[in-house]
Scaffold this active site. Sequence first.
Site, short mmCIF file in Angstrom:
data_model
loop_
_atom_site.label_atom_id
_atom_site.label_comp_id
_atom_site.label_asym_id
_atom_site.label_seq_id
_atom_site.Cartn_x
_atom_site.Cartn_y
_atom_site.Cartn_z
N ASP A 21 6.69 1.42 2.19
CA ASP A 21 6.57 0.45 1.32
C ASP A 21 7.62 0.18 -0.01
O ASP A 21 8.10 0.02 -0.56
CB ASP A 21 4.89 0.38 0.48
CG ASP A 21 4.19 0.16 1.84
OD1 ASP A 21 4.45 0.94 2.13
OD2 ASP A 21 3.67 -0.84 1.83
N HIS A 77 9.40 0.49 8.56
CA HIS A 77 8.24 -0.56 8.78
C HIS A 77 8.70 -1.73 8.11
O HIS A 77 9.56 -2.84 8.25
CB HIS A 77 7.01 -1.02 9.04
CG HIS A 77 6.74 0.61 10.35
ND1 HIS A 77 7.07 0.21 12.01
CD2 HIS A 77 6.32 1.73 10.22
CE1 HIS A 77 6.14 1.34 12.13
NE2 HIS A 77 6.67 2.43 11.71
N THR A 103 2.69 -5.68 2.95
CA THR A 103 3.28 -5.13 3.90
C THR A 103 2.13 -4.35 3.33
O THR A 103 2.33 -2.77 4.08
CB THR A 103 4.96 -4.19 2.95
OG1 THR A 103 3.81 -3.56 1.89
CG2 THR A 103 5.77 -5.06 3.10
N ASP A 144 0.61 -1.11 -0.31
CA ASP A 144 -0.42 0.44 -0.21
C ASP A 144 0.78 1.58 -0.04
O ASP A 144 0.61 2.23 0.72
CB ASP A 144 -0.76 -0.04 0.99
CG ASP A 144 -0.45 -0.14 2.19
OD1 ASP A 144 0.02 0.66 3.31
OD2 ASP A 144 0.89 -0.57 2.34
N ASN A 172 -2.28 2.81 3.37
CA ASN A 172 -1.94 3.86 3.34
C ASN A 172 -2.70 5.15 2.43
O ASN A 172 -2.91 6.33 3.60
CB ASN A 172 -0.37 4.51 3.06
CG ASN A 172 0.80 3.60 4.67
OD1 ASN A 172 0.33 3.51 5.49
ND2 ASN A 172 1.28 2.51 3.52
N PHE A 213 -1.12 -1.08 12.73
CA PHE A 213 -1.99 -0.40 11.51
C PHE A 213 -2.44 -1.18 10.33
O PHE A 213 -3.47 -1.83 10.11
CB PHE A 213 -1.48 0.61 10.88
CG PHE A 213 -2.06 1.39 9.48
CD1 PHE A 213 -1.66 0.81 7.89
CD2 PHE A 213 -3.62 2.84 9.36
CE1 PHE A 213 -2.94 1.39 6.91
CE2 PHE A 213 -3.73 3.15 8.35
CZ PHE A 213 -3.51 2.20 6.76
N ASN A 214 -1.63 -1.82 9.53
CA ASN A 214 -1.95 -2.93 8.61
C ASN A 214 -2.92 -3.91 9.43
O ASN A 214 -3.92 -4.09 8.79
CB ASN A 214 -0.75 -4.02 7.93
CG ASN A 214 0.04 -3.05 7.16
OD1 ASN A 214 -0.26 -2.04 6.99
ND2 ASN A 214 1.33 -3.42 7.42
O1 RIB Z 1 2.32 -0.08 10.25
C1 RIB Z 1 3.03 0.77 9.94
C2 RIB Z 1 2.26 -0.38 8.52
O2 RIB Z 1 1.28 0.49 8.09
C3 RIB Z 1 3.49 -0.30 7.17
O3 RIB Z 1 3.38 -1.30 5.95
C4 RIB Z 1 3.09 1.50 6.85
O4 RIB Z 1 3.41 1.13 5.13
C5 RIB Z 1 1.43 1.32 7.00
O5 RIB Z 1 1.11 0.40 5.69
CA CA Z 2 2.56 -0.43 3.94
#
Ligand code: RIB
Ligand code: CA
Length: 309
Positions: free
Chosen positions: A15, A238, A123, A10, A39, A164-165
């Site tokens: 990424d 990340h 990712t 994303d 994102n 987040f993911n």
């Molecule tokens: O929490 C970090 C993740 O969430 C990473 O993959 C960042 O790109 C967002 O997608």
């Molecule tokens: Ca990501």
Amino acid sequence: MKKPLIMDCDPGRDDAIALMMLGKDENYELLGITTVAGNHTVSHTFNNAQRLSAWLGIEAPVFRGCERPLLRAPVIAPEIHGDTGLDGFDEQCMPKHQETEHAVNWLVKTLLAATEPVTLLVTGPMTNIAMALRLAPTVLSHIDRIVLMGGSMTLGNVTPAAEFNMYADPEAAKIVFTSGADLYMAGLDVTLKALCDAETITRMSAHKNPAAKLFHDLMIPYCEAENRAYGMPKAPVHDPVAVAILQQPDLITFREMNVTIDTSTQEGYGRTYCDYYNTTGLKPNCHVAVNLNTEGFWNLIEHQIQKYN
Ligand code: RIB
Ligand code: CA
């Protein structure tokens, strides 16, 4: 013989660095890049992935994936990645051909036709992967392993409990984590050790090539955004940690454990419950990264950047 790989992402500033790391990889053949809402909207992440692949000279086709999570309302993170999802990278270069096939259909078709099991690098939110597993469950036997950035043994970064993911599509994550696939998870426990600062940017920018320029142009605003959001003077990159699992696994220490995804509570929605001490007695379903050799990680990033000279 190169191993087949698909990246689902994303983009997203981190990424983008992850994709750059794969661009000149000698051990993996990048069959395709699938994009997902995360994102930013999938319109943006699709456009960003196309522009990045053109800039980096990556010939893998790019596909547009799911518009939104399986169940919950969409969440995006412009406060971290900007209004385009990739603010700082303004190149409007595009691949010669724009793919029109949906990413999930392409994933299923490609996995079923694969002559050897394919590694999935994930990712972003796991929506596309979950949809592929539901559309054609037999794809599971064509997946070598799923290497993902996401989750956390401890605190979240988008709620007190959730990363987040996972938070962006907990139901999708639950489908993947109960699929039986061989999972390798780079959660916040290790990605928060991969901290980029001004010195890092100076080091990587010195290589004066497209990858170095990408790192410079994205990481300066990324560090600023992370500092505004979290009060952190250094920014955790990340997604590249998940790539490190592919490219130099000895940089990471893993512990097998059972990981479940919270899809039912309000405060814990999207949380990864990581059974570090096996208190549940449940069979481990994931190799969870518990430590990262940070010096070796940054050397790996620099090594991949230098390949673009
Ligand atoms: O929490 C970090 C993740 O969430 C990473 O993959 C960042 O790109 C967002 O997608
Ligand atoms: Ca990501």
